[in-house]
Design a protein around this motif. Structure first.
Motif, PDB file in Angstrom:
ATOM      1  N   GLU A 190      10.175   5.899   1.093  1.00 17.46           N
ATOM      2  CA  GLU A 190      10.287   5.638   2.526  1.00 17.46           C
ATOM      3  C   GLU A 190       9.402   4.441   2.849  1.00 17.46           C
ATOM      4  OE1 GLU A 190       9.567   7.841   6.826  1.00 17.46           O
ATOM      5  OE2 GLU A 190       8.812   8.782   5.008  1.00 17.46           O
ATOM      6  N   ALA A 191       9.895   3.584   3.727  1.00 15.54           N
ATOM      7  CA  ALA A 191       9.113   2.410   4.123  1.00 15.54           C
ATOM      8  C   ALA A 191       9.367   2.111   5.587  1.00 15.54           C
ATOM      9  CB  ALA A 191       9.498   1.200   3.274  1.00 15.54           C
ATOM     10  N   GLY A 192       8.321   1.788   6.299  1.00 14.21           N
ATOM     11  CA  GLY A 192       8.469   1.334   7.669  1.00 14.21           C
ATOM     12  C   GLY A 192       8.703  -0.163   7.667  1.00 14.21           C
ATOM     13  N   VAL A 193       9.540  -0.631   8.561  1.00 11.75           N
ATOM     14  CA  VAL A 193       9.756  -2.073   8.661  1.00 11.75           C
ATOM     15  C   VAL A 193       9.948  -2.420  10.138  1.00 11.75           C
ATOM     16  CG1 VAL A 193      12.264  -1.927   8.315  1.00 11.75           C
ATOM     17  CG2 VAL A 193      11.089  -4.053   7.797  1.00 11.75           C
ATOM     18  N   ASN A 194       9.332  -3.497  10.541  1.00 11.39           N
ATOM     19  CA  ASN A 194       9.516  -4.024  11.878  1.00 11.39           C
ATOM     20  C   ASN A 194      10.871  -4.729  11.886  1.00 11.39           C
ATOM     21  OD1 ASN A 194       9.542  -5.667  14.164  1.00 11.39           O
ATOM     22  ND2 ASN A 194       7.342  -6.057  14.077  1.00 11.39           N
ATOM     23  N   ILE A 246       5.773   3.656   1.455  1.00 17.33           N
ATOM     24  CA  ILE A 246       5.215   2.306   1.487  1.00 17.33           C
ATOM     25  C   ILE A 246       4.673   2.109   2.895  1.00 17.33           C
ATOM     26  CG2 ILE A 246       5.628  -0.151   1.186  1.00 17.33           C
ATOM     27  CD1 ILE A 246       8.089   0.623  -0.541  1.00 17.33           C
ATOM     28  N   LYS A 247       3.370   2.253   3.019  1.00 16.40           N
ATOM     29  CA  LYS A 247       2.751   2.194   4.346  1.00 16.40           C
ATOM     30  C   LYS A 247       2.637   0.761   4.854  1.00 16.40           C
ATOM     31  CE  LYS A 247      -0.766   4.019   7.253  1.00 16.40           C
ATOM     32  NZ  LYS A 247      -1.695   5.079   7.449  1.00 16.40           N
ATOM     33  N   TYR A 248       2.362  -0.152   3.949  1.00 18.03           N
ATOM     34  CA  TYR A 248       2.254  -1.552   4.343  1.00 18.03           C
ATOM     35  C   TYR A 248       2.737  -2.402   3.181  1.00 18.03           C
ATOM     36  CZ  TYR A 248       0.783  -5.926   6.196  1.00 18.03           C
ATOM     37  OH  TYR A 248       0.812  -7.205   6.672  1.00 18.03           O
ATOM     38  N   CYS A 249       3.485  -3.439   3.488  1.00 14.92           N
ATOM     39  CA  CYS A 249       4.048  -4.302   2.454  1.00 14.92           C
ATOM     40  C   CYS A 249       4.038  -5.732   2.981  1.00 14.92           C
ATOM     41  CB  CYS A 249       5.473  -3.829   2.168  1.00 14.92           C
ATOM     42  SG  CYS A 249       6.279  -4.604   0.788  1.00 14.92           S
ATOM     43  N   ALA A 250       3.576  -6.667   2.178  1.00 11.93           N
ATOM     44  CA  ALA A 250       3.536  -8.069   2.606  1.00 11.93           C
ATOM     45  C   ALA A 250       3.794  -8.988   1.421  1.00 11.93           C
ATOM     46  CB  ALA A 250       2.169  -8.404   3.201  1.00 11.93           C
ATOM     47  N   VAL A 282       0.879  -1.165   0.000  1.00 10.74           N
ATOM     48  CA  VAL A 282       0.000   0.000   0.000  1.00 10.74           C
ATOM     49  C   VAL A 282       0.918   1.217   0.000  1.00 10.74           C
ATOM     50  CG1 VAL A 282      -1.828   1.231   1.213  1.00 10.74           C
ATOM     51  CG2 VAL A 282      -1.751  -1.271   1.292  1.00 10.74           C
ATOM     52  N   CYS A 283       0.861   1.992  -1.088  1.00 12.44           N
ATOM     53  CA  CYS A 283       1.788   3.101  -1.284  1.00 12.44           C
ATOM     54  C   CYS A 283       1.063   4.437  -1.362  1.00 12.44           C
ATOM     55  CB  CYS A 283       2.578   2.915  -2.572  1.00 12.44           C
ATOM     56  SG  CYS A 283       3.590   1.426  -2.626  1.00 12.44           S
TER      57      CYS A 283
END
Length: 135
Positions: A96-100, A61-65, A45-46
């Motif tokens: 930019e992307a968030g990652v755990n 990139i708000k969510y990536c799977a 989801v970008c």
């Protein structure tokens, strides 16, 4: 649908369909898909551009799977490449992307593309084992 099945296979009950709908209906960006035949093997989801969480010069990139299969690393790599193409089509300067960081495989896959840590949240041991990140 398929996206929900994918997220549920990663973490039971995880559902980002509301975010996908908001991005689509509000024209904030798009959902980037990677397929394995007719099945969704991954999605991101970008957000892109002004009046989004991305700002005017960035793709966020708000969510990536990616499907948690033997070739998950390759699917994730494919997904990052598709996100780069999306960013290019939207003429933004950076991604930019968030990652755990508890998902170390994903983080390691992002490093060769020049992603770097700008902010770190915390993740307690119980939440980390469930794949949940707290900022």
């Amino acid at each position: 649908g398929e996206g929900r099945e994918l997220t549920n296979s990663i973490q039971r009950g995880l559902n980002v369909s509301g975010e996908i709908g908001t991005v689509h209906n509000s024209r904030l960006g798009d959902t980037v898909l990677v397929r394995d035949g007719s099945t969704i093997a991954g999605f991101a989801v970008c957000h892109a551009g002004a009046n989004t969480e991305a700002e005017s010069w960035r793709c966020y990139i708000k969510y990536c799977a990616a499907a948690d299969k033997a070739d998950a690393d390759a699917r994730f790599r494919e997904l990052l490449t598709a996100c780069e193409a999306f960013a290019s089509r939207n003429e933004v300067e950076s991604i930019e992307a968030g990652v755990n960081l508890g998902r170390s495989e994903a983080y390691r896959e992002m490093l060769p593309d020049g992603f770097k840590t700008e902010f770190q949240g915390r993740c307690d041991a119980e939440a980390e084992s469930a794949g949940v990140q707290q900022a």
